[in-house]
Design an enzyme around this catalytic site. Structure first.
Site, short mmCIF file in Angstrom:
data_model
loop_
_atom_site.label_atom_id
_atom_site.label_comp_id
_atom_site.label_asym_id
_atom_site.label_seq_id
_atom_site.Cartn_x
_atom_site.Cartn_y
_atom_site.Cartn_z
N GLY A 44 60.35 -10.21 -22.75
CA GLY A 44 61.10 -11.13 -23.60
C GLY A 44 61.93 -10.42 -24.63
N GLY A 47 59.78 -7.68 -26.61
CA GLY A 47 59.09 -6.59 -25.94
C GLY A 47 58.58 -6.98 -24.56
N THR A 48 57.67 -6.18 -24.04
CA THR A 48 57.12 -6.37 -22.71
C THR A 48 55.68 -6.86 -22.80
OG1 THR A 48 58.50 -4.52 -21.97
CG2 THR A 48 56.80 -5.27 -20.46
N VAL A 49 55.31 -7.73 -21.86
CA VAL A 49 54.01 -8.38 -21.89
C VAL A 49 53.19 -7.94 -20.68
CG1 VAL A 49 52.79 -10.59 -21.96
CG2 VAL A 49 55.05 -10.37 -23.04
N LYS A 64 53.63 -5.54 -26.04
CA LYS A 64 54.12 -4.29 -26.58
C LYS A 64 55.50 -4.52 -27.20
CE LYS A 64 54.76 0.53 -25.11
NZ LYS A 64 54.81 1.43 -23.92
N ASP A 156 62.96 -18.74 -31.88
CA ASP A 156 63.08 -18.36 -30.47
C ASP A 156 62.32 -19.36 -29.59
OD1 ASP A 156 64.02 -16.82 -28.37
OD2 ASP A 156 62.33 -15.43 -28.41
#
Length: 344
Positions: A44, A47-49, A64, A156
């Site tokens: 997203g 960061g990265t999930v 992260k 968001d």
């Protein structure tokens, strides 16, 4: 009868959980829980999930954060504030890690993914379930805006940030992360991402000093989701169908004007739900922030008889480029060009 059901449902789902103290992990713990970031389940704006597991086989999400340039103290203080915000329709923060430039959040895992998987498919849910998802998501946003005590503006709101638990109950994720951005331009730059653009309120696309931010910005994003749920299609699908740029709320409004909204195969109660969602979604996506209802008012409208809801003016599309070329003196109150008339 439907209004009574919704009133009771709202009372039941607004019970506030007791605040939890998030666990602080070191980065070695994070690597272990995430299996060295092996199972990526999403990416997203922030960061990265990754999916992970605690020592007791409890499924978690490891987020992260890769777009943050903040001090460890700032990050820890921010997480401490937002972790105390507890509500049945918010994803709880279970823990965090902050070591130098490494910032990680640990959240509860939601087994049914995000609403993004279901928006655009009219057969995903019954109309009653669509109603419940809209209502409970609205309750979560309303809580953030006022009852949480922190006056949190999400900034968001989009289907990807509305997760679904084992009972398909909506849980809003990434709330409060905007507060962790020390520099405003770090947040503004995120709005250029394709998965976010269509849900960003017009005033946020043109404000240079971020003064345009208000709770009404979240209302606009929520309204776009309502219209997508009611239409059974994404706003980007409409753009792809038409050769010229199309403003999704305007397209929905014109469908209604022509009598082209499809309700032939719906029951009377389902038709009432669908029409009400269209009306409320159009109110939420008005161009001027001051013309949009507050989230509290949105929830009241959801519980109001359809006949008592006034049809909003036709939304007016103003491109971000058009507005940037004309430096607005007051970004808090967007003014429509004199040549553009509002339809009544």
């Amino acid at each position: 009868m439907v209004s009574c059901f919704l009133f009771n449902y709202r009372e039941k789902s607004s019970d506030i959980q007791q605040p939890l103290t998030p666990e602080r992990y070191n980065y070695t713990d994070i690597l272990s829980m995430s299996n060295n970031f092996k199972d990526k389940i999403g990416e997203g704006c922030f960061g990265t999930v990754y999916k992970g597991q605690l020592h007791d086989d409890y499924s978690i999400v490891v987020k992260k954060l890769e777009s943050f340039k903040v001090s460890e103290e700032h990050f820890i203080n921010g997480v401490s504030r937002i972790s105390g915000i507890q509500h049945p329709n918010l994803v709880p923060i279970l823990g965090f890690c902050s070591e130098g430039s490494k910032h990680v959040l640990v959240n509860q895992y939601m087994p049914n993914g995000s609403l993004d998987k279901y928006v655009g498919n009219s057969d995903s849910f019954s109309w009653e379930k669509v109603w419940e998802i809209v209502l409970e998501t609205g309750q979560g946003i309303e809580f953030l805006h006022g009852q949480s005590g922190g006056g949190i503006i999400h900034l968001d709101i989009k289907p990807r940030n509305i997760l679904l638990d084992g009972n398909f109950r909506p849980r809003i994720s990434d709330f409060g992360i905007a507060k962790l951005c020390r520099k405003k331009h770090d947040l503004v730059s995120l709005y250029g991402r394709s998965e976010t653009m269509g849900y960003v309120a017009p005033e946020l696309m043109v404000s240079r000093d971020f003064e345009a931010v208000s709770c009404k910005s979240d209302v606009y994003s929520f309204g776009m989701i309502i219209l997508e749920m009611a239409c059974g299609r994404r706003h980007v699908d409409v753009d792809a169908i038409n050769s010229s740029k199309v403003h999704f709320p305007t397209w929905v409004y014109e469908l209604n004007e022509r009598g082209d909204l499809e309700f032939e195969n719906l029951t009377k109660s389902d038709t009432m739900i669908a029409r009400k969602l269209f009306v409320i979604g159009l109110w939420c996506t008005q161009t001027r922030p001051s013309d949009r209802p507050s989230m509290t008012r949105v929830l009241e409208m959801l519980e109001t008889d359809l006949d008592d809801l006034e049809m909003p003016p036709k939304p007016v599309f103003i491109s971000a480029q058009y507005l940037r070329e004309r430096e607005l003196d007051s970004p808090k109150e967007m003014l429509l060009p004199e040549t553009m008339e509002r339809s009544s």
